[in-house]
Motif scaffolding. Structure first.
Motif, PDB file in Angstrom:
ATOM      1  N   GLU A 102       0.842  -1.105   0.005  1.00 15.31           N
ATOM      2  CA  GLU A 102      -0.261  -0.056   0.154  1.00 15.31           C
ATOM      3  C   GLU A 102       0.798   1.030   0.111  1.00 15.31           C
ATOM      4  OE1 GLU A 102      -3.090   2.477   2.897  1.00 15.31           O
ATOM      5  OE2 GLU A 102      -2.191   0.445   3.503  1.00 15.31           O
ATOM      6  N   VAL A 103       0.564   2.271  -0.862  1.00 12.51           N
ATOM      7  CA  VAL A 103       1.357   3.293  -0.937  1.00 12.51           C
ATOM      8  C   VAL A 103       0.596   4.492  -0.437  1.00 12.51           C
ATOM      9  CG1 VAL A 103       2.899   4.965  -2.479  1.00 12.51           C
ATOM     10  CG2 VAL A 103       2.938   2.563  -2.766  1.00 12.51           C
ATOM     11  N   VAL A 104       1.066   5.370   0.427  1.00 11.63           N
ATOM     12  CA  VAL A 104       0.245   6.432   0.951  1.00 11.63           C
ATOM     13  C   VAL A 104       1.026   7.962   0.680  1.00 11.63           C
ATOM     14  CG1 VAL A 104      -0.769   7.687   3.040  1.00 11.63           C
ATOM     15  CG2 VAL A 104      -0.695   5.125   2.765  1.00 11.63           C
ATOM     16  N   ILE A 105       0.678   8.462  -0.309  1.00 10.97           N
ATOM     17  CA  ILE A 105       1.349   9.804  -0.763  1.00 10.97           C
ATOM     18  C   ILE A 105       1.169  11.039   0.309  1.00 10.97           C
ATOM     19  CG2 ILE A 105       2.070  11.285  -2.474  1.00 10.97           C
ATOM     20  CD1 ILE A 105       1.551   8.867  -4.487  1.00 10.97           C
ATOM     21  N   LEU A 106       1.848  11.636   0.731  1.00  2.45           N
ATOM     22  CA  LEU A 106       1.620  12.796   1.781  1.00  2.45           C
ATOM     23  C   LEU A 106       2.346  14.056   1.351  1.00  2.45           C
ATOM     24  CD1 LEU A 106       2.390  10.810   5.157  1.00  2.45           C
ATOM     25  CD2 LEU A 106       0.016  11.567   4.178  1.00  2.45           C
ATOM     26  N   PRO A 107       1.814  14.929   0.524  1.00  5.27           N
ATOM     27  CA  PRO A 107       2.197  16.143  -0.129  1.00  5.27           C
ATOM     28  C   PRO A 107       2.800  17.041   1.002  1.00  5.27           C
ATOM     29  CG  PRO A 107      -0.115  16.254  -0.077  1.00  5.27           C
ATOM     30  CD  PRO A 107       0.194  14.966   0.762  1.00  5.27           C
ATOM     31  N   TYR A 108       3.755  16.786   1.985  1.00  7.92           N
ATOM     32  CA  TYR A 108       4.212  17.637   2.808  1.00  7.92           C
ATOM     33  C   TYR A 108       5.737  18.028   2.752  1.00  7.92           C
ATOM     34  CZ  TYR A 108      -0.463  17.374   5.171  1.00  7.92           C
ATOM     35  OH  TYR A 108      -1.749  17.187   5.254  1.00  7.92           O
ATOM     36  N   ALA A 109       6.358  18.985   3.135  1.00  8.76           N
ATOM     37  CA  ALA A 109       7.476  19.227   3.516  1.00  8.76           C
ATOM     38  C   ALA A 109       7.790  18.613   5.030  1.00  8.76           C
ATOM     39  CB  ALA A 109       8.217  20.634   3.537  1.00  8.76           C
ATOM     40  N   LEU A 110       8.682  18.150   5.520  1.00  2.00           N
ATOM     41  CA  LEU A 110       8.775  17.732   6.726  1.00  2.00           C
ATOM     42  C   LEU A 110       9.859  18.554   7.440  1.00  2.00           C
ATOM     43  CD1 LEU A 110       9.249  13.976   6.296  1.00  2.00           C
ATOM     44  CD2 LEU A 110       7.458  15.103   7.126  1.00  2.00           C
ATOM     45  N   SER A 111       9.472  18.931   8.862  1.00  2.00           N
ATOM     46  CA  SER A 111      10.389  19.756   9.905  1.00  2.00           C
ATOM     47  C   SER A 111       9.905  19.291  11.159  1.00  2.00           C
ATOM     48  CB  SER A 111      10.001  21.152   9.574  1.00  2.00           C
ATOM     49  OG  SER A 111      10.858  21.983  10.347  1.00  2.00           O
ATOM     50  N   ASP A 112       9.865  20.276  12.028  1.00  2.00           N
ATOM     51  CA  ASP A 112       9.527  20.020  13.717  1.00  2.00           C
ATOM     52  C   ASP A 112       8.356  20.924  14.043  1.00  2.00           C
ATOM     53  OD1 ASP A 112      10.955  22.493  13.310  1.00  2.00           O
ATOM     54  OD2 ASP A 112      12.587  22.270  15.217  1.00  2.00           O
ATOM     55  N   ILE A 159       6.503  14.151  11.214  1.00  2.00           N
ATOM     56  CA  ILE A 159       6.187  12.876  11.174  1.00  2.00           C
ATOM     57  C   ILE A 159       5.397  12.487  12.137  1.00  2.00           C
ATOM     58  CG2 ILE A 159       7.402  10.576  11.387  1.00  2.00           C
ATOM     59  CD1 ILE A 159       9.516  11.493   9.514  1.00  2.00           C
ATOM     60  N   ASP A 160       5.556  12.882  13.391  1.00  5.13           N
ATOM     61  CA  ASP A 160       4.856  12.493  14.470  1.00  5.13           C
ATOM     62  C   ASP A 160       3.276  12.798  14.313  1.00  5.13           C
ATOM     63  OD1 ASP A 160       6.929  11.495  15.786  1.00  5.13           O
ATOM     64  OD2 ASP A 160       7.236  13.210  17.157  1.00  5.13           O
ATOM     65  N   ALA A 161       3.128  14.074  13.814  1.00  7.48           N
ATOM     66  CA  ALA A 161       1.718  14.366  13.426  1.00  7.48           C
ATOM     67  C   ALA A 161       0.953  13.591  12.242  1.00  7.48           C
ATOM     68  CB  ALA A 161       1.708  15.735  13.267  1.00  7.48           C
ATOM     69  N   LEU A 162       1.722  13.208  11.301  1.00 14.59           N
ATOM     70  CA  LEU A 162       1.241  12.652  10.250  1.00 14.59           C
ATOM     71  C   LEU A 162       0.973  11.047  10.354  1.00 14.59           C
ATOM     72  CD1 LEU A 162       3.026  14.797   7.265  1.00 14.59           C
ATOM     73  CD2 LEU A 162       0.582  14.909   8.145  1.00 14.59           C
ATOM     74  N   ILE A 163       1.917  10.457  11.072  1.00 14.46           N
ATOM     75  CA  ILE A 163       1.901   8.789  11.007  1.00 14.46           C
ATOM     76  C   ILE A 163       1.021   8.517  12.227  1.00 14.46           C
ATOM     77  CG2 ILE A 163       3.236   6.778  11.223  1.00 14.46           C
ATOM     78  CD1 ILE A 163       3.602   8.521   8.739  1.00 14.46           C
ATOM     79  N   PRO A 164       0.012   7.663  11.972  1.00 13.70           N
ATOM     80  CA  PRO A 164      -0.922   7.112  13.125  1.00 13.70           C
ATOM     81  C   PRO A 164      -0.234   6.474  14.228  1.00 13.70           C
ATOM     82  CG  PRO A 164      -1.696   6.381  11.017  1.00 13.70           C
ATOM     83  CD  PRO A 164      -0.439   7.068  10.668  1.00 13.70           C
ATOM     84  N   LYS A 165      -0.531   6.835  15.356  1.00 16.42           N
ATOM     85  CA  LYS A 165       0.092   6.230  16.515  1.00 16.42           C
ATOM     86  C   LYS A 165       0.390   4.909  16.871  1.00 16.42           C
ATOM     87  CE  LYS A 165       0.598  10.574  17.795  1.00 16.42           C
ATOM     88  NZ  LYS A 165       1.890  11.449  17.464  1.00 16.42           N
ATOM     89  N   ASP A 166      -0.629   4.108  16.241  1.00 23.12           N
ATOM     90  CA  ASP A 166      -0.845   2.792  16.080  1.00 23.12           C
ATOM     91  C   ASP A 166       0.354   1.992  14.983  1.00 23.12           C
ATOM     92  OD1 ASP A 166      -2.307   3.322  14.345  1.00 23.12           O
ATOM     93  OD2 ASP A 166      -3.909   1.874  14.916  1.00 23.12           O
ATOM     94  N   GLU A 167       0.773   2.730  14.218  1.00 23.37           N
ATOM     95  CA  GLU A 167       1.612   2.106  13.042  1.00 23.37           C
ATOM     96  C   GLU A 167       2.916   1.777  13.716  1.00 23.37           C
ATOM     97  OE1 GLU A 167       1.142   0.641  10.256  1.00 23.37           O
ATOM     98  OE2 GLU A 167       0.658   2.443   8.898  1.00 23.37           O
ATOM     99  N   LYS A 168       3.320   0.669  13.309  1.00 18.85           N
ATOM    100  CA  LYS A 168       4.510   0.165  13.804  1.00 18.85           C
ATOM    101  C   LYS A 168       5.660   0.489  12.491  1.00 18.85           C
ATOM    102  CE  LYS A 168       7.668  -1.997  15.947  1.00 18.85           C
ATOM    103  NZ  LYS A 168       8.554  -1.420  17.001  1.00 18.85           N
ATOM    104  N   VAL A 169       6.240   1.465  12.664  1.00 21.35           N
ATOM    105  CA  VAL A 169       7.190   1.830  11.628  1.00 21.35           C
ATOM    106  C   VAL A 169       8.202   1.233  11.691  1.00 21.35           C
ATOM    107  CG1 VAL A 169       8.420   3.793  10.605  1.00 21.35           C
ATOM    108  CG2 VAL A 169       6.084   4.270  11.551  1.00 21.35           C
TER     109      VAL A 169
END
Length: 376
Positions: free
Chosen positions: A239-249, A292-302
């Motif tokens: 499954e591919v999830v495309i997220l159109p964001y720049a990443l920062s803090d 990344i912390d805001a965009l990735i579900p908390k239950d996702e095992k990265v």
């Protein structure tokens, strides 16, 4: 060897105190002399190994044999290497064999980005030493030392001897000495046009469950979506999830410096310490920025984070702290975008998760693509 931090400021200072000679009577010499203004009067001669050039002149400066250097006082002579490519290494060795001269590489002096990296190495030697001591294996220590040394002395040269062909970038075999990939959840930060998306799918096959692809450049996003659509026709496609964001803090909007001629090198303006020094034509584009912390579900095992975002890695890692602490994923992080990243990224990761092993590998014949690999 008298190591002198190769900045134009230092060159101007030493040129007022020492005799200056150039090594290489070609285009590089012309380019350098055209950029130093009145300091050209401080140049005494041009050394060149081509006998056919001896006795000639360039810009009024005599072209002589390299042996002429032996007649000059090493304590009062500055040699500027103006040759390019792999030849700079051989010339540097040739000069050192004749005496303990102060040496600078013109390539660094006339390119502010390369000069900023070299100056950072010069002023942060203790941090570089600290990183070297914490690296996982001797191969990493050797690669790290040699990459830093070459960028400090030459700026750009041939790095191909540092590349180990068996090391696939972002998927190193050392991660899988005892375990194999399984149910991989990969964050592809800086997905560009889908090249790493295709690579992960090809190498890991059915072991990849899901890939989050982060990319904010509009033209790259279009191609990324095309690659993702093509992959859906293959067997064992994740499954591919495309997220159109720049990443920062932080979360909000930011200015993205788009480089039309090389979109893969575009960057967040406040993420790259040398951003304003970049010599490419740029267009300012406003984009959404998040963590990344805001965009990735908390239950996702990265299980893996790959990050190549043109100097924004430090802030993006800060914005991924919760995810990294929770999942302790394998990390493949680019180090080469700024001098600071060579020490601040490893030290940040070690502070976050002390038990991480950290290795360094180099993947390109030029100075780019030096990466840090972390795993438990």
């Amino acid at each position: 060897m008298k190591y002198v931090c190769p900045t134009m400021e230092n060159f101007r200072k030493l040129a007022g105190e020492m005799d200056v000679v150039l090594f290489g009577a070609g285009q590089g010499a012309m380019r350098f002399m055209n950029r130093i203004g009145g300091l050209i009067d401080r140049l005494r001669c041009i050394l060149d190994s081509d006998e056919d050039k001896w006795g000639g002149a360039l810009y009024g400066l005599p072209i002589v044999s390299p042996d002429h250097l032996k007649t000059m006082d090493a304590d009062k002579t500055l040699v500027v290497i103006v040759v390019a490519g792999s030849a700079v290494i051989d010339v540097h060795k040739q000069i050192l064999a004749m005496g303990d001269y102060a040496i600078m590489a013109a390539r660094i002096l006339i390119q502010p980005v390369l000069s900023a990296v070299a100056e950072t190495f010069y002023t942060h030697q203790s941090e570089l030493k600290q990183v070297s001591e914490l690296l996982y294996d001797n191969f990493s220590k050797n690669i790290y030392h040699e990459v830093v040394r070459r960028r400090a002395l030459y700026g750009e040269c041939d790095f191909s001897d540092l590349v180990r062909r068996s090391d696939v970038e972002y998927c190193p075999a050392l991660w899988f000495c005892s375990d194999r990939p399984e149910n991989e959840i990969i964050l592809d930060c800086g997905a560009y046009e889908g090249d790493t998306l295709a690579r992960f799918t090809k190498i890991y096959g059915p072991a990849v469950k899901r890939i989050y692809s982060f990319e904010c450049m509009p033209q790259s996003l279009r191609k990324l979506k095309e690659v993702a659509a093509t992959l859906t026709t293959l067997n064992d496609t994740p499954e591919v999830v495309i997220l159109p964001y720049a990443l920062s803090d932080y979360i909000g909007k930011t200015t993205f410096m788009a480089i039309p001629s090389r979109p893969g090198g575009s960057f967040i303006s406040d993420g790259l310490p040398t951003a304003r020094l970049a010599y490419y034509a740029k267009e300012e584009v406003e984009v959404d920025v998040s963590t990344i912390d805001a965009l990735i579900p908390k239950d996702e095992k990265v299980t893996q984070i790959k990050m190549d975002i043109e100097g924004g890695e430090y802030a993006a890692l800060l914005g991924a702290r919760e995810t990294i602490l929770r999942c302790k994923p394998k990390l493949a992080i680019s180090l080469y975008h700024s001098g600071e990243d060579y020490y601040r990224l490893p030290l940040l990761i070690k502070e976050m998760v002390p038990e991480y092993k950290i290795a360094v590998r180099h993947h390109h014949k030029r100075h780019v693509d030096t990466d840090m690999y972390c795993w438990i």
